[in-house]
Each structure stands twice: as C-alpha cells, then as structure tokens.
Motif scaffolding. Structure first.
Motif, PDB file in Angstrom:
ATOM      1  N   LEU A 251      10.788   8.524  25.051  1.00  0.00           N
ATOM      2  CA  LEU A 251      12.161   7.352  25.165  1.00  0.00           C
ATOM      3  C   LEU A 251      11.237   6.048  25.576  1.00  0.00           C
ATOM      4  O   LEU A 251      11.842   5.020  25.165  1.00  0.00           O
TER       5      LEU A 251
ATOM      6  N   GLU B 217       9.897   4.683  22.360  1.00  0.00           N
ATOM      7  CA  GLU B 217      10.881   4.319  21.628  1.00  0.00           C
ATOM      8  C   GLU B 217      11.530   2.826  21.829  1.00  0.00           C
ATOM      9  O   GLU B 217      11.580   1.859  21.082  1.00  0.00           O
ATOM     10  N   ARG B 218      11.484   2.584  23.183  1.00  0.00           N
ATOM     11  CA  ARG B 218      11.917   1.124  23.699  1.00  0.00           C
ATOM     12  C   ARG B 218      11.057   0.306  23.506  1.00  0.00           C
ATOM     13  O   ARG B 218      11.220  -0.788  23.181  1.00  0.00           O
TER      14      ARG B 218
ATOM     15  N   ALA C   9      10.714  -0.308  19.605  1.00  0.00           N
ATOM     16  CA  ALA C   9      11.862  -0.989  19.402  1.00  0.00           C
ATOM     17  C   ALA C   9      11.795  -2.635  19.204  1.00  0.00           C
ATOM     18  O   ALA C   9      12.270  -3.204  18.504  1.00  0.00           O
TER      19      ALA C   9
ATOM     20  N   THR D 278       9.659  15.373  11.758  1.00  0.00           N
ATOM     21  CA  THR D 278       9.833  14.020  11.946  1.00  0.00           C
ATOM     22  C   THR D 278       8.907  13.272  10.860  1.00  0.00           C
ATOM     23  O   THR D 278       9.434  12.279  10.273  1.00  0.00           O
TER      24      THR D 278
ATOM     25  N   SER E  41      11.887   3.557  15.253  1.00  0.00           N
ATOM     26  CA  SER E  41      10.970   3.533  16.337  1.00  0.00           C
ATOM     27  C   SER E  41      11.116   5.026  16.904  1.00  0.00           C
ATOM     28  O   SER E  41      10.422   5.699  17.597  1.00  0.00           O
ATOM     29  N   THR E  42      12.494   5.431  16.563  1.00  0.00           N
ATOM     30  CA  THR E  42      12.701   6.976  17.318  1.00  0.00           C
ATOM     31  C   THR E  42      11.813   8.078  16.511  1.00  0.00           C
ATOM     32  O   THR E  42      11.114   8.800  17.312  1.00  0.00           O
TER      33      THR E  42
ATOM     34  N   SER F  84       8.144   7.320  18.035  1.00  0.00           N
ATOM     35  CA  SER F  84       7.773   8.149  19.141  1.00  0.00           C
ATOM     36  C   SER F  84       7.810   9.313  19.253  1.00  0.00           C
ATOM     37  O   SER F  84       7.030   9.984  19.722  1.00  0.00           O
TER      38      SER F  84
END
Length: 391
Positions: free
Chosen positions: A124, A127-128, A131, A203, A226-227, A230
């Motif tokens: 997570l 991901e941030r 992003a 994924t 981005s998800t 990651s």
C-alpha cells in the motif's frame, strides 16, 4: 503439580494449554499494538481522526493511542507469564514430538501473520508512492491517514515476523533435527511461495492484458496501474526470498516423506494452474481469431478479448513449463526416489485429472459440433453465428 511431577510437565494437555494461552494473548496484543501505534503516528502526522470508534463515538488519534494502552499492558502481562512458565518447563523437561509440532504451529502461524501485515503495508505504501508518478490516478484516502496506518502495520508486522522467523532460521542452520524435518516449516514456506507466485502471475496477466489492449488500440484502465505494479513488486519479492530459502533447505537437509508430500502438492498445483491458464489463453485466442470471420477480424470487441487471452497464455506458459519440468525431473531420478515420485498419489491425481478433464471437454465439444452441423443441415438453425459457436 508440574513443579514436582515430570509427567505433568511433559503432558500434551499442559503443552496445548500453554501454547493456546500464548496464542490467545498474542493475537489481540498484535491488534491493539497496531491500533495504538496507528493512533500515535496519526497524531504526530496531524491526522484528526484515526478511524476507530468506542462507545458509539469516533475516537481522535490521541484517544485511540490511549484506549489501546490498558489492553496492551494486560495482554503483554498474560503472554509474558505463560511464556515464562513454558520456558521453565522446557528447561526442566525435554519437549515431546507432539509438543514440538504445537510449538511449530504457533511460531509459523504468527510468522505468517507478521509477514502478511508487512507485505500488505509495503504494497500500500508503494501504491501511494507510484500513484504520484501518474497524474489523475485515483487516491481514495488522505495521504497522512494512510501513511500512519501503513507505517504502523509495517512496524507491528516486522516486530511479529522477525522474532519468530529468524530463530527458526538459526535453528535450521545449526542442524536442529526437528526444525530440519518439520512439516509445518515446509507447509509455511510452500504456502508463502504459492501465494506470492499467484499474486505475481495473476497481476502480471492483468497488466499484460492492459498493455496488449493499449497496443491494439483499446483504451486501458489507468487507475489500476499503481496497484498492479505494487502487487507485482511485493509478491515477487516474497516469492523469490522464500523460494531461495526452500532451495537452501533442500541442499542442507534430506527431504522427509511428509515434506515431499507438501512439495508435490505445491509443484503440481502450480503446474495445474499454469496449464489451465495456457489452455484458456490458447483456446480463447483461437476462438476469437476464428470467430473474427463472423464479427470482423479487427473489431474493437475482438481486440479487447484477444488481449486478455494472449496475456493468460503468456503468463501461464512459463509457470506450467517450470513446475512441470520440476515434476518430470523428480520422477526421472533413479530408484528409490524416482520410483516414489512416479507412484506418488499427488502426481497420479494431477495426471489422471488432466486426462479426465481433457477427455470430458473433447467429448462434449465433439457432441456439440456434430449437433450444430446436423441442425444447420436440417434447417433447424440459421448460419449466423455458426462459425463462432463451432470455433
């Protein structure tokens, strides 16, 4: 009684009670440590609300940290007391085989929880971070709240995983027979490798489908980039590290019968998943290509479908080849290892299940093709769509 009776100290019910109490205190201890640390970090970062509720009202970040403190004290005291008692028993009495298995289940279960928490937190946070490189990507939560929660999750996860995992590694390296022959250890390692591989492959297939769709002129989903990246990075790292540990374990100690069973389950499960992806991708690609005679070879719908099937084929093929090659190599060993591998129930199940599914699909498809051709010859159905259905 345990102080003066050797049988009482060595009894399985006592070991079950002590290990159960350790787990019963540690699980809520982890939860409250996460909540308390999250509230404290959120307070330091300036987040007004931690997300916790108590007595029907939302708690501020500072209240969340204080609210977790009494629970942490009580739970840590309960866990520490039973840990001291079990340690005293171990010093005075050798651990039985059943007690050792209970201890392994306790250690590896919480190691798995800690690893999962740390991996989710890193994913997570990545991901941030990713992003921020693509403008317009959707950010669901305020950055400070997410940062506080995931830093707390990472800290608690590592504090849980490392104290269980590192001593187990040291025991294995020191030649501890119980650790080297532990089925629980093998099950833990193969489970983590399986989940890491599954996350990476699935994924990657989704990302490949999106990339192929873009190359074919079909608009993709930018919000999930981005998800996906990651998940791939974290899953691949977890997969690679634990696969390395498995290889090192195999080189350091011979494989027991039960450990071989765990290894076979993982190998043939991965081979089956890879083969299924290959067959779905190959069949779907052929269907869409042949169906293009009816719908148009370059229609938008055809290109969108093709991107998904080709991605499944590309993602599944190396998975199937790698694990099937491992199974064939194990079966080709000289006796008695090769004989045991060829006669293994898991290998036979994989082979016969593959034959059964292939036969069933082939017979069903032949029946359908004959029925559709006969219906067309008897004017019981139109020619429209016949090419797609036969494909």
């Amino acid at each position: 009684l345990a102080g003066r009776d050797r049988e009482e100290r060595a009894s399985f019910p006592r070991r079950l009670y002590l290990t159960g109490m350790l787990a019963a205190f540690l699980a809520p201890l982890v939860y409250n440590a996460f909540n308390g640390l999250r509230g404290l970090l959120n307070l330091l970062l300036g987040g007004p609300f931690s997300g916790e509720w108590a007595f029907g009202a939302p708690l501020t970040s500072g209240e969340t940290a204080l609210y977790a403190l009494p629970a942490l004290v009580v739970l840590a005291a309960g866990w520490g007391f039973h840990w001291v008692v079990r340690g005293r028993d171990d010093r005075r009495q050798a651990e039985s085989d059943a007690g050792a298995v209970l201890n392994q289940l306790y250690r590896y279960a919480f190691a798995l929880v800690g690893l999962s928490m740390a991996a989710v937190a890193v994913g997570l946070l990545l991901e941030r971070l990713l992003a921020g490189f693509w403008p317009g990507l959707r950010v669901l939560d305020p950055v400070r709240t997410v940062l506080a929660a995931e830093l707390a999750r990472l800290a608690v996860g590592l504090a849980l995983w490392l104290p269980f995992w590192l001593p187990a590694q040291r025991r294995f390296a020191a030649g501890d027979e119980r650790e080297q022959s532990a089925v629980v250890r093998k099950a833990y390692l193969y489970l983590v490798v399986f989940v890491g591989a599954l996350g990476t492959i699935f994924t990657t297939a989704v990302l490949l489908a999106d990339l192929l769709a873009r190359l074919m002129g079909v608009s993709g989903e930018t919000g999930g980039l981005s998800t996906a990246l990651s998940i791939i990075l974290v899953s691949a790292a977890v997969w690679a590290y634990h696969a390395f540990v498995l290889r090192r374990d195999a080189a350091a100690a011979p494989e027991g019968e039960q450990q071989a069973l765990v290894r076979r389950i993982y190998t043939y499960l991965m081979a089956g998943m890879g083969l299924a992806a290959v067959l779905i991708g190959l069949t779907g690609t052929l269907i869409q290509f042949l169906a293009g005679l009816d719908r148009g070879l370059f229609s938008m719908e055809l290109r969108e479908s093709l991107s998904g099937f080709i991605a499944a084929l590309l993602a599944g093929l190396p998975v199937w080849l790698w694990h099937w090659r491992q199974g064939r190599r194990a079966a080709a060993q000289p006796a008695p290892a090769g004989t045991a591998e060829r006669r293994a129930f898991v290998r036979r199940l994989y082979l016969y299940l593959s034959i059964f599914v292939a036969t069933l699909m082939m017979i069903g498809s032949v029946i359908f093709i004959i029925s559709q051709v006969l219906m067309f010859l008897m004017d019981a159905r139109p020619a429209t769509g016949l090419g797609y259905e036969l494909a």
